[in-house]
Structure formats: C-alpha cells, structure tokens
Design a protein around this motif. Sequence first.
Motif, PDB file in Angstrom:
ATOM      1  N   SER A  85      -2.341   2.315   7.344  1.00  0.00           N
ATOM      2  CA  SER A  85      -1.249   1.370   7.589  1.00  0.00           C
ATOM      3  C   SER A  85      -0.522   1.053   6.291  1.00  0.00           C
ATOM      4  CB  SER A  85      -1.815   0.067   8.181  1.00  0.00           C
ATOM      5  OG  SER A  85      -0.852  -0.956   8.134  1.00  0.00           O
ATOM      6  N   ASP A  86       0.815   1.130   6.308  1.00  0.00           N
ATOM      7  CA  ASP A  86       1.601   0.798   5.124  1.00  0.00           C
ATOM      8  C   ASP A  86       1.391  -0.651   4.703  1.00  0.00           C
ATOM      9  OD1 ASP A  86       2.654   3.331   4.875  1.00  0.00           O
ATOM     10  OD2 ASP A  86       4.473   2.874   5.993  1.00  0.00           O
ATOM     11  N   ILE A  87       1.157  -1.518   5.660  1.00  0.00           N
ATOM     12  CA  ILE A  87       0.954  -2.932   5.346  1.00  0.00           C
ATOM     13  C   ILE A  87      -0.316  -3.111   4.517  1.00  0.00           C
ATOM     14  CG2 ILE A  87       0.421  -5.194   6.359  1.00  0.00           C
ATOM     15  CD1 ILE A  87       2.223  -4.361   8.730  1.00  0.00           C
ATOM     16  N   GLU A  88      -1.357  -2.351   4.836  1.00  0.00           N
ATOM     17  CA  GLU A  88      -2.630  -2.458   4.119  1.00  0.00           C
ATOM     18  C   GLU A  88      -2.632  -1.668   2.822  1.00  0.00           C
ATOM     19  OE1 GLU A  88      -5.568  -1.122   6.837  1.00  0.00           O
ATOM     20  OE2 GLU A  88      -5.280  -2.769   8.218  1.00  0.00           O
ATOM     21  N   THR A  89      -1.750  -0.684   2.685  1.00  0.00           N
ATOM     22  CA  THR A  89      -1.755   0.200   1.525  1.00  0.00           C
ATOM     23  C   THR A  89      -1.266  -0.498   0.260  1.00  0.00           C
ATOM     24  OG1 THR A  89      -1.433   2.124   2.929  1.00  0.00           O
ATOM     25  CG2 THR A  89      -0.910   2.404   0.625  1.00  0.00           C
ATOM     26  N   SER A  90      -0.272  -1.361   0.368  1.00  0.00           N
ATOM     27  CA  SER A  90       0.317  -1.988  -0.807  1.00  0.00           C
ATOM     28  C   SER A  90      -0.703  -2.727  -1.678  1.00  0.00           C
ATOM     29  CB  SER A  90       1.449  -2.921  -0.392  1.00  0.00           C
ATOM     30  OG  SER A  90       2.066  -3.476  -1.518  1.00  0.00           O
ATOM     31  N   PRO A  91      -1.570  -3.570  -1.106  1.00  0.00           N
ATOM     32  CA  PRO A  91      -2.570  -4.230  -1.951  1.00  0.00           C
ATOM     33  C   PRO A  91      -3.542  -3.239  -2.600  1.00  0.00           C
ATOM     34  CG  PRO A  91      -2.426  -5.319   0.180  1.00  0.00           C
ATOM     35  CD  PRO A  91      -1.605  -4.076   0.258  1.00  0.00           C
ATOM     36  N   VAL A  92      -3.871  -2.173  -1.889  1.00  0.00           N
ATOM     37  CA  VAL A  92      -4.793  -1.182  -2.437  1.00  0.00           C
ATOM     38  C   VAL A  92      -4.135  -0.467  -3.617  1.00  0.00           C
ATOM     39  CG1 VAL A  92      -6.086   0.934  -1.971  1.00  0.00           C
ATOM     40  CG2 VAL A  92      -6.034  -0.885  -0.274  1.00  0.00           C
ATOM     41  N   LEU A  93      -2.857  -0.132  -3.497  1.00  0.00           N
ATOM     42  CA  LEU A  93      -2.159   0.516  -4.607  1.00  0.00           C
ATOM     43  C   LEU A  93      -2.117  -0.395  -5.827  1.00  0.00           C
ATOM     44  CD1 LEU A  93       0.794   2.275  -2.734  1.00  0.00           C
ATOM     45  CD2 LEU A  93      -1.321   3.289  -3.599  1.00  0.00           C
ATOM     46  N   SER A  94      -1.937  -1.680  -5.604  1.00  0.00           N
ATOM     47  CA  SER A  94      -1.966  -2.643  -6.709  1.00  0.00           C
ATOM     48  C   SER A  94      -3.340  -2.659  -7.364  1.00  0.00           C
ATOM     49  CB  SER A  94      -1.624  -4.045  -6.205  1.00  0.00           C
ATOM     50  OG  SER A  94      -0.312  -4.093  -5.727  1.00  0.00           O
ATOM     51  N   MET A  95      -4.384  -2.573  -6.564  1.00  0.00           N
ATOM     52  CA  MET A  95      -5.744  -2.556  -7.104  1.00  0.00           C
ATOM     53  C   MET A  95      -6.000  -1.279  -7.909  1.00  0.00           C
ATOM     54  SD  MET A  95      -7.777  -4.213  -3.851  1.00  0.00           S
ATOM     55  CE  MET A  95      -9.394  -3.831  -4.490  1.00  0.00           C
ATOM     56  N   LYS A 154      -3.713   0.437  -9.584  1.00  0.00           N
ATOM     57  CA  LYS A 154      -2.996   0.263 -10.847  1.00  0.00           C
ATOM     58  C   LYS A 154      -3.735  -0.676 -11.791  1.00  0.00           C
ATOM     59  CE  LYS A 154       1.542   1.137  -8.875  1.00  0.00           C
ATOM     60  NZ  LYS A 154       2.838   0.564  -8.492  1.00  0.00           N
ATOM     61  N   ALA A 155      -4.422  -1.669 -11.253  1.00  0.00           N
ATOM     62  CA  ALA A 155      -5.157  -2.632 -12.062  1.00  0.00           C
ATOM     63  C   ALA A 155      -6.539  -2.118 -12.461  1.00  0.00           C
ATOM     64  CB  ALA A 155      -5.301  -3.949 -11.296  1.00  0.00           C
ATOM     65  N   GLY A 156      -6.916  -0.934 -11.977  1.00  0.00           N
ATOM     66  CA  GLY A 156      -8.220  -0.376 -12.306  1.00  0.00           C
ATOM     67  C   GLY A 156      -9.365  -1.030 -11.557  1.00  0.00           C
ATOM     68  N   MET A 157      -9.055  -1.621 -10.411  1.00  0.00           N
ATOM     69  CA  MET A 157     -10.066  -2.338  -9.638  1.00  0.00           C
ATOM     70  C   MET A 157     -10.442  -1.619  -8.345  1.00  0.00           C
ATOM     71  SD  MET A 157      -8.422  -6.132 -10.187  1.00  0.00           S
ATOM     72  CE  MET A 157      -9.407  -6.844  -8.899  1.00  0.00           C
TER      73      MET A 157
END
Length: 56
Positions: free
Chosen positions: A32-42, A44-47
Amino acid sequence: MWPAVTALAAELFRDGEIGHQAVTAALGLPSSDIETSPVLSMIKAGMWSPPKPVTA
C-alpha cells in the motif's frame, strides 16, 4: 550484506534485470502506498532492515 541485496544481485545476474516489484518485495515494503511512505522515511533514517528471507 543484507540478504535482500544478495537476493536482488542474484536475480539481476540471472535475469539481467530486476523490476520495481522485486526491489520492494526484497526490502519488505508494504504494497500500500499509504503504508510505504513511513517505511521509506525509516530506511532513509537508517532505522529499517529488510525482513530475513523465509527458508524451508
């Protein structure tokens, strides 16, 4: 090395190309694109680490 990177490299070597779907699946990204955005941020943050591959 991340198992996901190793699997993608093997697919690239075998098939000569990999698609977006293979990359997102290997990284364990939600479909889901809605769920992907937070994961992509994580990522990038190395988390974020991809899930370990399932072995039989």
